[in-house]
Design an enzyme around this catalytic site. Structure first.
Site, mmCIF file in Angstrom:
data_model
loop_
_atom_site.group_PDB
_atom_site.id
_atom_site.type_symbol
_atom_site.label_atom_id
_atom_site.label_comp_id
_atom_site.label_asym_id
_atom_site.label_seq_id
_atom_site.Cartn_x
_atom_site.Cartn_y
_atom_site.Cartn_z
ATOM 1 N N ASP A 170 1.290 -1.563 0.132
ATOM 2 C CA ASP A 170 0.301 -0.038 0.449
ATOM 3 C C ASP A 170 0.895 1.059 -0.139
ATOM 4 O O ASP A 170 2.153 1.545 0.299
ATOM 5 C CB ASP A 170 -1.214 -0.114 1.169
ATOM 6 C CG ASP A 170 -1.941 -0.526 0.838
ATOM 7 O OD1 ASP A 170 -2.020 -1.324 -0.160
ATOM 8 O OD2 ASP A 170 -2.174 -1.503 2.388
ATOM 9 N N LYS A 173 -3.209 3.667 -3.405
ATOM 10 C CA LYS A 173 -4.046 4.960 -4.409
ATOM 11 C C LYS A 173 -3.409 5.515 -3.401
ATOM 12 O O LYS A 173 -3.216 5.973 -2.459
ATOM 13 C CB LYS A 173 -5.718 4.496 -4.276
ATOM 14 C CG LYS A 173 -6.322 5.342 -2.366
ATOM 15 C CD LYS A 173 -7.111 5.397 -2.060
ATOM 16 C CE LYS A 173 -7.652 5.917 -0.959
ATOM 17 N NZ LYS A 173 -9.067 6.276 -0.553
ATOM 18 N N MET A 203 -8.966 8.030 8.743
ATOM 19 C CA MET A 203 -9.208 8.998 7.249
ATOM 20 C C MET A 203 -10.778 10.185 7.847
ATOM 21 O O MET A 203 -11.744 9.840 7.301
ATOM 22 C CB MET A 203 -10.458 7.292 6.991
ATOM 23 C CG MET A 203 -8.400 6.570 6.574
ATOM 24 S SD MET A 203 -9.225 4.774 5.986
ATOM 25 C CE MET A 203 -10.210 4.142 6.985
HETATM 26 N N1 SAH Z 1 -4.512 0.220 9.187
HETATM 27 C C1 SAH Z 1 -4.173 1.238 9.362
HETATM 28 C C2 SAH Z 1 -5.162 2.603 9.197
HETATM 29 C C3 SAH Z 1 -5.832 2.185 7.615
HETATM 30 S S1 SAH Z 1 -6.405 3.166 7.427
HETATM 31 C C4 SAH Z 1 -3.765 1.132 10.501
HETATM 32 O O1 SAH Z 1 -3.598 0.013 11.602
HETATM 33 O O2 SAH Z 1 -2.881 2.290 11.517
HETATM 34 C C5 SAH Z 1 -5.477 4.843 6.994
HETATM 35 C C6 SAH Z 1 -5.578 5.594 7.973
HETATM 36 O O3 SAH Z 1 -4.548 5.240 8.605
HETATM 37 C C7 SAH Z 1 -5.353 7.256 7.078
HETATM 38 O O4 SAH Z 1 -6.345 7.945 6.344
HETATM 39 C C8 SAH Z 1 -5.071 7.895 8.671
HETATM 40 O O5 SAH Z 1 -6.155 7.671 9.000
HETATM 41 C C9 SAH Z 1 -4.066 6.823 8.908
HETATM 42 N N2 SAH Z 1 -2.960 6.566 9.618
HETATM 43 C C10 SAH Z 1 -2.286 5.509 9.196
HETATM 44 N N3 SAH Z 1 -0.866 6.071 9.357
HETATM 45 C C11 SAH Z 1 -1.112 7.314 9.389
HETATM 46 C C12 SAH Z 1 0.540 7.947 10.141
HETATM 47 N N4 SAH Z 1 1.918 7.395 9.909
HETATM 48 N N5 SAH Z 1 -0.044 9.035 10.173
HETATM 49 C C13 SAH Z 1 -0.748 9.455 10.815
HETATM 50 N N6 SAH Z 1 -2.456 8.976 10.073
HETATM 51 C C14 SAH Z 1 -2.428 7.596 9.618
#
Ligand code: SAH
Length: 262
Positions: A35, A57, A170
């Site tokens: 991703d 994406k 998100m």
């Molecule tokens: N599986 C991931 C989440 C996926 S959804 C997890 O456990 O973290 C994707 C969303 O996660 C992004 O739009 C944002 O809101 C958040 N996100 C993921 N990594 C991030 C980061 N390093 N900093 C801030 N937001 C993050």
């Protein structure tokens, strides 16, 4: 020849937050399907002959349909390959990892899940925000601002009744609406709030304020997605608990002497 898929969490960003098991798997992979939020440095751990497939994406581009991603995993596994499906954070936290696992299970394709540090918890820690500090919260609630198409929008007023920390993933495109609904539902306007962009990465940004002004502050600071929205007393701890991460390079930690502990 039987292929296998590993659904692997890459952690929130700092490459050294990868688990030992995930690193081992990546180094043995024949295909990596990854991703957008997976750090380049983690991808560089793949063997030279490993096939790298980007299914992330880009902002403003249509995402690759989930069915196509599932098919891609299935096809590679059927070729007898070791497939690593590498996802940001934890593969089962809002990453649609559950759907990918179901697609594999349905066809009897062997798979294994390697959990990762979710941005919802680890990302906040890197911003100096302890998700359940005892003084402020006895629970935390991780919510997505982006629902499956066709689902009714969330009624955010219901979350104002909860005492615990609210962590929204998100949610940046809706931050104004979310905060307004929380206030309308009875959340005090003074409730501390924070937004953390690129948590745990070198370019991490943190904006703090209250539920009443965080949307404006974020707009002024031009902070956009990917970011975490935190509502609750713990957000104010950022001021005292921020820290500088010592090491963010896998090679430095794994292969040689690190200055992590002197
Ligand atoms: N599986 C991931 C989440 C996926 S959804 C997890 O456990 O973290 C994707 C969303 O996660 C992004 O739009 C944002 O809101 C958040 N996100 C993921 N990594 C991030 C980061 N390093 N900093 C801030 N937001 C993050």
């Amino acid at each position: 020849m039987k292929g296998k898929v590993w659904l692997v969490g890459a952690g929130p960003g700092d490459p050294t937050l990868l688990t030992v098991k995930a690193l081992y798997c990546i180094r043995k992979a024949e295909v990596i399907v990854y991703d957008r939020l997976v750090s380049k440095e983690i991808l560089q751990e793949a063997p030279d002959n490993c096939r790298m497939v980007n299914v992330g994406k880009l902002p403003n581009f249509h995402p690759i349909p989930q069915d196509d991603i599932n098919d891609c995993l299935i096809q590679f596994a059927r070729q007898g390959l070791n497939v690593v499906r590498l996802k940001g954070g934890d593969p089962y936290v809002f990453g649609r990892g559950g759907e990918e696992a179901e697609a594999l299970a349905e066809l009897g394709i062997e798979f294994e899940v390697i959990p990762g540090i979710s941005s919802a918890i680890g990302g906040l820690a890197y911003a100096g925000i302890p998700v359940t500090h005892r003084d402020c919260a006895s629970s935390f609630h991780v919510v997505t601002g982006h629902l499956k198409q066709g689902k009714d929008p969330l009624d955010w007023t219901q979350f104002s009744k909860l005492d615990g920390t609210l962590v929204i993933l998100m949610g940046m495109s809706q931050i104004k609406h979310i905060c307004q609904q929380l206030i309308d539902g009875g959340k005090s306007s003074n409730t501390p709030a924070a937004v953390v962009r690129y948590a745990s990465r070198e370019n991490q940004q943190v904006v703090t304020g209250t539920v009443a002004d965080i949307a404006r502050r974020v707009e002024e600071a031009k902070v956009t997605s990917p970011a975490l929205i935190v509502i609750g007393g713990v957000a104010a701890k950022h001021t005292t608990l921020s820290f500088q991460a010592t090491c963010r390079h896998i090679g430095e930690l794994v292969e040689s002497e690190s200055d992590l502990i002197k």
